[in-house]
Write an enzyme that holds these catalytic residues in place. Structure first.
Site: not given
Ligand code: A2P
Length: 298
Positions: A46, A51
């Site tokens: 994930d 990010y």
């Protein structure tokens, strides 16, 4: 090795219940973390556009030598890409960074409650990508029951996943109940309470759940570590969980949870640790003004 637990989404897609999270994993540590996790047997990874490590997740997968069909890649569209004219660009940029021609699971990272038309436009783009076969299941993250209702009223496909903060100090029971009622899988971010270790100043008095006596006593009883007890609690309650670590020993530890299970009274004792206090940001307050960071899709 005992087979890993799987869960079946509302569109029939079967995925591993336990995945590997890379939130806050620096890009320079992501490739080795992902290859280590895949060597240990994790098959769900994930990440998210925000990010900043989608490229390295894709590279870690390629270096693993696994076939594309053997792994489940999950990513998320950030709120800076929610408007109708931006959403597709954001999705395609995720695919490009991952180096994939389809992504297994793709979520809206947050609701934008005061600009909910943008949230709906972004989700409609996901519906289109599902129809095109560029994603195998679509979902949301950090949605409250009210956000789910507002989304479902205006769109055609009930999300397959709602990825939210769930750990013993914040069980998010109302959201879990709404998800279950709607046939949506609850997927836990910060499943071992890491958010309280990343942001200790934001959650006075919450401490480290891995040191709580209820957890340490169960660890002693089962000959497991506190993190393994908490991950088993997620799996035994039917959730998906996405623990993060950059340390090889912990990556392996967090996956060694398929050879035991907790009793109903033990699950209830862990549920009772809930403080009702989230460690992460309140999703109700998030929008592009309160959080102006944009993903660079160039
Ligand atoms: P590290 O990456 O240095 O191992 P969560 O997934 O709940 O957000 O938790 C992640 C946090 O918990 C990170 O700070 C991670 O640190 C740490 N962590 C991951 N696995 C374990 C473990 N098995 N025991 C203790 N801490 C862990």
């Amino acid at each position: 090795m005992t087979a890993q637990t799987t869960v079946t989404l509302n569109n029939g897609l079967e995925i591993p219940a336990l995945g590997f999270g890379v939130f806050q994993t620096p890009p320079e540590e992501t490739i080795s973390s992902v290859t280590t996790a895949l060597e240990d047997g994790y098959r769900l990874i994930d990440t998210a556009a925000s990010y900043g490590n989608e490229r390295e997740v894709g590279e870690g997968f390629r270096q693993s030598g696994l076939d594309r069909s053997e792994i489940v890649v999950e990513s998320k569209l950030w709120i800076s890409d929610y408007q109708a004219d931006k959403a597709e660009v954001g999705f395609e940029a995720s695919l490009r960074r991952l180096g994939l021609d389809y992504v297994d699971l793709y979520l809206l990272h947050q609701p934008t409650p005061v600009d909910f038309d943008d949230t709906i436009a972004a989700y409609q783009m996901l519906e289109q990508k599902l129809a095109e076969g560029k994603v195998r299941a679509i979902g949301v993250s950090n949605f409250s029951p009210d956000h789910l209702t507002r989304l479902i009223e205006k769109t055609s496909i009930v999300p397959a996943i709602n990825q939210v903060e769930v750990h013993p100090y914040f069980t998010n029971a109302t959201v879990q109940h709404a998800d279950a009622t709607l046939g949506i899988l609850t997927q836990a971010w910060s499943p071992i309470g890491g958010i309280h270790r990343y942001r200790p100043s934001d959650v006075p008095g919450s401490g480290n759940v891995l040191e709580h006596q209820v957890i340490t006593e169960l660890a002693a009883k089962y000959g497991k570590t506190p993190a393994q007890i908490v991950l088993r609690w997620h799996l035994d309650e039917g959730r998906s969980a996405l623990p993060k670590s950059t340390k090889a020993a912990r990556i392996a530890e967090n996956f060694a949870v398929f050879d035991f299970s907790l009793a109903p009274a033990e699950l209830a004792a862990i549920d009772a640790l809930d403080t009702g206090l989230r460690g992460g940001p309140d999703p109700e307050l998030l929008n592009t003004r309160s959080f102006p960071k944009a993903v660079d899709n160039s």
